[in-house]
Design an enzyme around this catalytic site. Structure first.
Site, PDB file in Angstrom:
ATOM      1  N   SER A 161       1.301  -1.365   0.097  1.00 56.61           N
ATOM      2  CA  SER A 161      -0.408  -0.120   0.147  1.00 56.61           C
ATOM      3  C   SER A 161       0.815   1.439  -0.046  1.00 56.61           C
ATOM      4  O   SER A 161       2.272   1.133   0.928  1.00 56.61           O
ATOM      5  CB  SER A 161      -1.059  -0.334   1.431  1.00 56.61           C
ATOM      6  OG  SER A 161      -1.387   1.306   0.983  1.00 56.61           O
ATOM      7  N   THR A 192      -8.866  -1.570   2.413  1.00 55.47           N
ATOM      8  CA  THR A 192      -8.916  -1.928   1.355  1.00 55.47           C
ATOM      9  C   THR A 192      -8.381  -3.720   1.202  1.00 55.47           C
ATOM     10  O   THR A 192      -9.498  -4.004   2.100  1.00 55.47           O
ATOM     11  CB  THR A 192      -7.191  -1.950   0.600  1.00 55.47           C
ATOM     12  OG1 THR A 192      -7.025  -2.228  -0.578  1.00 55.47           O
ATOM     13  CG2 THR A 192      -6.410  -2.474   2.054  1.00 55.47           C
ATOM     14  N   LYS A 200     -13.763  -4.182   2.276  1.00 54.75           N
ATOM     15  CA  LYS A 200     -14.178  -2.804   1.837  1.00 54.75           C
ATOM     16  C   LYS A 200     -15.685  -3.414   1.855  1.00 54.75           C
ATOM     17  O   LYS A 200     -16.848  -2.390   2.221  1.00 54.75           O
ATOM     18  CB  LYS A 200     -13.994  -1.810   0.483  1.00 54.75           C
ATOM     19  CG  LYS A 200     -12.688  -1.578   0.341  1.00 54.75           C
ATOM     20  CD  LYS A 200     -12.630  -1.428  -1.074  1.00 54.75           C
ATOM     21  CE  LYS A 200     -11.508  -0.507  -1.624  1.00 54.75           C
ATOM     22  NZ  LYS A 200     -10.337   0.167  -2.627  1.00 54.75           N
ATOM     23  N   ASP A 259     -13.540   6.285  -2.778  1.00 61.30           N
ATOM     24  CA  ASP A 259     -13.599   6.149  -4.144  1.00 61.30           C
ATOM     25  C   ASP A 259     -14.388   6.523  -5.373  1.00 61.30           C
ATOM     26  O   ASP A 259     -13.147   7.313  -6.881  1.00 61.30           O
ATOM     27  CB  ASP A 259     -13.428   3.793  -4.782  1.00 61.30           C
ATOM     28  CG  ASP A 259     -12.330   3.337  -3.587  1.00 61.30           C
ATOM     29  OD1 ASP A 259     -10.988   4.258  -3.721  1.00 61.30           O
ATOM     30  OD2 ASP A 259     -12.485   2.440  -3.299  1.00 61.30           O
ATOM     31  N   GLY A 301     -15.472  -5.027 -14.297  1.00 63.69           N
ATOM     32  CA  GLY A 301     -14.921  -4.918 -13.659  1.00 63.69           C
ATOM     33  C   GLY A 301     -16.656  -4.913 -13.468  1.00 63.69           C
ATOM     34  O   GLY A 301     -17.316  -4.324 -13.222  1.00 63.69           O
ATOM     35  N   GLY A 350     -16.305  -4.102  -6.054  1.00 62.26           N
ATOM     36  CA  GLY A 350     -15.822  -3.205  -5.213  1.00 62.26           C
ATOM     37  C   GLY A 350     -15.497  -1.465  -6.548  1.00 62.26           C
ATOM     38  O   GLY A 350     -16.437  -0.618  -6.495  1.00 62.26           O
ATOM     39  N   ALA A 351     -14.449  -1.640  -6.972  1.00 62.57           N
ATOM     40  CA  ALA A 351     -13.825  -0.450  -7.388  1.00 62.57           C
ATOM     41  C   ALA A 351     -14.881  -0.658  -8.699  1.00 62.57           C
ATOM     42  O   ALA A 351     -15.031   0.955  -8.406  1.00 62.57           O
ATOM     43  CB  ALA A 351     -12.199  -1.120  -7.833  1.00 62.57           C
TER      44      ALA A 351
HETATM   45  P1  NDP Z   1     -13.023  -7.115  -5.950  1.00 69.80           P
HETATM   46  O1  NDP Z   1     -12.397  -8.706  -5.744  1.00 69.80           O
HETATM   47  O2  NDP Z   1     -14.237  -6.367  -5.323  1.00 69.80           O
HETATM   48  O3  NDP Z   1     -13.558  -7.313  -8.136  1.00 69.80           O
HETATM   49  C1  NDP Z   1     -12.843  -8.237  -8.926  1.00 69.80           C
HETATM   50  C2  NDP Z   1     -13.482  -7.608 -10.231  1.00 69.80           C
HETATM   51  O4  NDP Z   1     -12.381  -8.344 -11.103  1.00 69.80           O
HETATM   52  C3  NDP Z   1     -14.720  -8.908 -10.026  1.00 69.80           C
HETATM   53  O5  NDP Z   1     -15.187  -8.199 -10.718  1.00 69.80           O
HETATM   54  C4  NDP Z   1     -14.210  -9.877 -11.487  1.00 69.80           C
HETATM   55  O6  NDP Z   1     -15.073 -10.253 -11.777  1.00 69.80           O
HETATM   56  C5  NDP Z   1     -13.375  -9.707 -11.729  1.00 69.80           C
HETATM   57  N1  NDP Z   1     -12.215  -9.797 -12.195  1.00 69.80           N
HETATM   58  C6  NDP Z   1     -10.999 -11.065 -10.922  1.00 69.80           C
HETATM   59  N2  NDP Z   1      -9.924 -11.287 -11.942  1.00 69.80           N
HETATM   60  C7  NDP Z   1     -10.811 -11.501 -13.307  1.00 69.80           C
HETATM   61  C8  NDP Z   1     -10.012 -11.829 -14.175  1.00 69.80           C
HETATM   62  N3  NDP Z   1      -8.818 -13.509 -14.428  1.00 69.80           N
HETATM   63  N4  NDP Z   1     -10.573 -12.069 -14.816  1.00 69.80           N
HETATM   64  C9  NDP Z   1     -11.528 -11.122 -15.621  1.00 69.80           C
HETATM   65  N5  NDP Z   1     -11.764 -10.035 -14.529  1.00 69.80           N
HETATM   66  C10 NDP Z   1     -11.507 -10.692 -13.719  1.00 69.80           C
HETATM   67  O7  NDP Z   1     -11.256  -6.012  -6.206  1.00 69.80           O
HETATM   68  P2  NDP Z   1     -12.201  -4.558  -6.444  1.00 69.80           P
HETATM   69  O8  NDP Z   1     -12.977  -4.389  -7.445  1.00 69.80           O
HETATM   70  O9  NDP Z   1     -11.362  -3.884  -4.791  1.00 69.80           O
HETATM   71  O10 NDP Z   1     -10.482  -4.202  -6.954  1.00 69.80           O
HETATM   72  C11 NDP Z   1     -10.055  -4.616  -8.074  1.00 69.80           C
HETATM   73  C12 NDP Z   1      -8.616  -3.777  -8.596  1.00 69.80           C
HETATM   74  O11 NDP Z   1      -9.690  -2.116  -7.963  1.00 69.80           O
HETATM   75  C13 NDP Z   1      -7.867  -3.815  -7.449  1.00 69.80           C
HETATM   76  O12 NDP Z   1      -7.120  -4.175  -8.287  1.00 69.80           O
HETATM   77  C14 NDP Z   1      -6.753  -2.184  -7.586  1.00 69.80           C
HETATM   78  O13 NDP Z   1      -5.687  -2.875  -8.621  1.00 69.80           O
HETATM   79  C15 NDP Z   1      -7.553  -1.407  -8.260  1.00 69.80           C
HETATM   80  N6  NDP Z   1      -8.170  -0.061  -7.317  1.00 69.80           N
HETATM   81  C16 NDP Z   1      -7.805   1.084  -6.805  1.00 69.80           C
HETATM   82  C17 NDP Z   1      -7.753   2.263  -6.292  1.00 69.80           C
HETATM   83  C18 NDP Z   1      -6.976   3.329  -6.723  1.00 69.80           C
HETATM   84  O14 NDP Z   1      -7.326   4.089  -5.816  1.00 69.80           O
HETATM   85  N7  NDP Z   1      -6.322   3.447  -7.776  1.00 69.80           N
HETATM   86  C19 NDP Z   1      -8.807   1.665  -5.523  1.00 69.80           C
HETATM   87  C20 NDP Z   1      -9.829   0.679  -5.435  1.00 69.80           C
HETATM   88  C21 NDP Z   1      -9.264  -0.728  -6.191  1.00 69.80           C
HETATM   89  P3  NDP Z   1     -15.895 -11.851 -11.126  1.00 69.80           P
HETATM   90  O15 NDP Z   1     -17.474 -11.415 -10.558  1.00 69.80           O
HETATM   91  O16 NDP Z   1     -16.106 -12.428 -13.157  1.00 69.80           O
HETATM   92  O17 NDP Z   1     -15.284 -12.545 -10.186  1.00 69.80           O
END
Ligand code: NDP
Length: 309
Positions: free
Chosen positions: A42, A89, A93, A129, A154, A157-158
């Site tokens: 982080s 994080t 969340k 966010d 996606g 959460g994000a």
């Molecule tokens: P979550 O676990 O809540 O969601 C992950 C999402 O990604 C789901 O929709 C999942 O799909 C999809 N996913 C995961 N693996 C794969 C894959 N191999 N192929 C395709 N889709 C995939 O995570 P978050 O939303 O919390 O975080 C996601 C990313 O956002 C983090 O990795 C982080 O880098 C980034 N982030 C950046 C922030 C910033 O301030 N810049 C703040 C918050 C997050 P499924 O529904 O099918 O499982």
């Protein structure tokens, strides 16, 4: 002589439960932090500590390695200590929504909390966010979401924070693409009230859930201006870009929420395709600045925080 502990160290639930002893030597006192698993990567401590120092607030921000099953024990402990608040994080969340005293409108709509403020022993949750993302897009591309046709990759959460912000700011069009198509459809259903207005361009609907398939994505790229990666695809440098360069086009703007000091696979693919691209450092900066403003009810020193990143 006592060893002075620094924020490069990580604390754990056991430390929190024995906080007066664990943090005895920390100077300035630790009263802010980030809970996550993993948490060592982080960048929030360096950004927030620079802001605290600049504002002459005699408080330190630290990392806490809190596992998924430890959150429900860690949060009540926090309420009893003189903490200002914490950031959450991965993986906390969404789970946190059920373990805090109240959540504001931003967190309720997204269904996830990334910032907690402790107020009279009560834990109050917000989500910065979405607004952080909106500010990042304005900064990176000099555009407002209101004018954009957006594709979000996606539905976690994000992605929910990004999609909700696009909806709240009345974007022209929103396309949600997710590996688990059902979740994309559920999110689109939740947002449909925002998209009943007259802004319709051509034959494509204003709000659409789309499966993660090449043909669907290829078609949609002709009808969007901004593509946002809100999946972890690209966190590992060896990952392929979530959308290959051959499907991208120079007219689209690419925003990868993954942050890095190097090019993420998605940013590299965008550049190969002649498109403008940015990674998630600017979103990290702005969500952090908004969290600082919630904790201290004063403007965050944005330039100092940016410099620290
Ligand atoms: P979550 O676990 O809540 O969601 C992950 C999402 O990604 C789901 O929709 C999942 O799909 C999809 N996913 C995961 N693996 C794969 C894959 N191999 N192929 C395709 N889709 C995939 O995570 P978050 O939303 O919390 O975080 C996601 C990313 O956002 C983090 O990795 C982080 O880098 C980034 N982030 C950046 C922030 C910033 O301030 N810049 C703040 C918050 C997050 P499924 O529904 O099918 O499982």
């Amino acid at each position: 002589m006592k060893k002075k502990r620094t924020t490069t160290e990580r604390y754990t639930l056991a430390d929190l439960e024995n906080w007066r002893e664990a943090a005895r030597d920390a100077q300035p006192p630790i009263r802010l932090g980030v809970f996550g698993d993993p948490v060592s990567h982080s960048l929030s401590p360096q950004m927030q500590n620079a802001a605290l120092k600049h504002c002459k607030i005699d408080v330190q921000y630290a990392r806490f390695h809190i596992r998924a099953n430890e959150l429900r024990s860690a949060l009540p402990v926090l309420a009893g200590l003189d903490f200002v608040g914490v950031n959450l994080t991965v993986p906390h969340k969404i789970a946190a929504v059920n373990h805090i005293d109240d959540i504001d409108e931003s967190a309720r709509r997204v269904g996830a909390v990334n910032t907690i403020k402790i107020d009279d022993g009560k834990l109050r949750g917000s989500n910065t966010d979405g607004r952080g993302f909106s500010r990042a897009i304005r900064e990176e591309f000099s555009v407002d979401l209101r004018d954009m046709r957006v594709m979000v990759l996606g539905a976690g959460g994000a992605a929910r924070a990004v999609a909700m912000q696009c909806a709240k700011e009345s974007c022209e069009r929103l396309v949600i693409v997710n590996r688990t198509f059902e979740k994309a459809k559920e999110l689109a259903t939740e947002l449909q009230d925002f998209f009943t207005g007259p802004k319709v361009f051509g034959p494509v609907p204003r709000l659409q859930a789309v499966p993660w398939e090449e043909a669907s994505i290829r078609f949609q790229i002709g009808n969007v201006d901004l593509i946002v990666n809100a999946t972890p695809v690209g966190l590992n440098r060896a990952d392929a870009s979530p959308i290959p360069a051959r499907l991208l086009a120079p007219h689209v703007m690419i925003y990868d929420t993954i942050y890095s000091d190097k090019r993420t696979p998605f940013v590299a693919a965008a550049i190969e395709a002649g498109a403008r691209a940015a990674n998630g450092l600017s979103m990290l900066l702005h969500q952090g600045a908004l969290a600082f403003e919630i904790w201290f009810e004063r403007e965050a020193p944005l330039d100092v925080m940016r410099e620290a990143l």
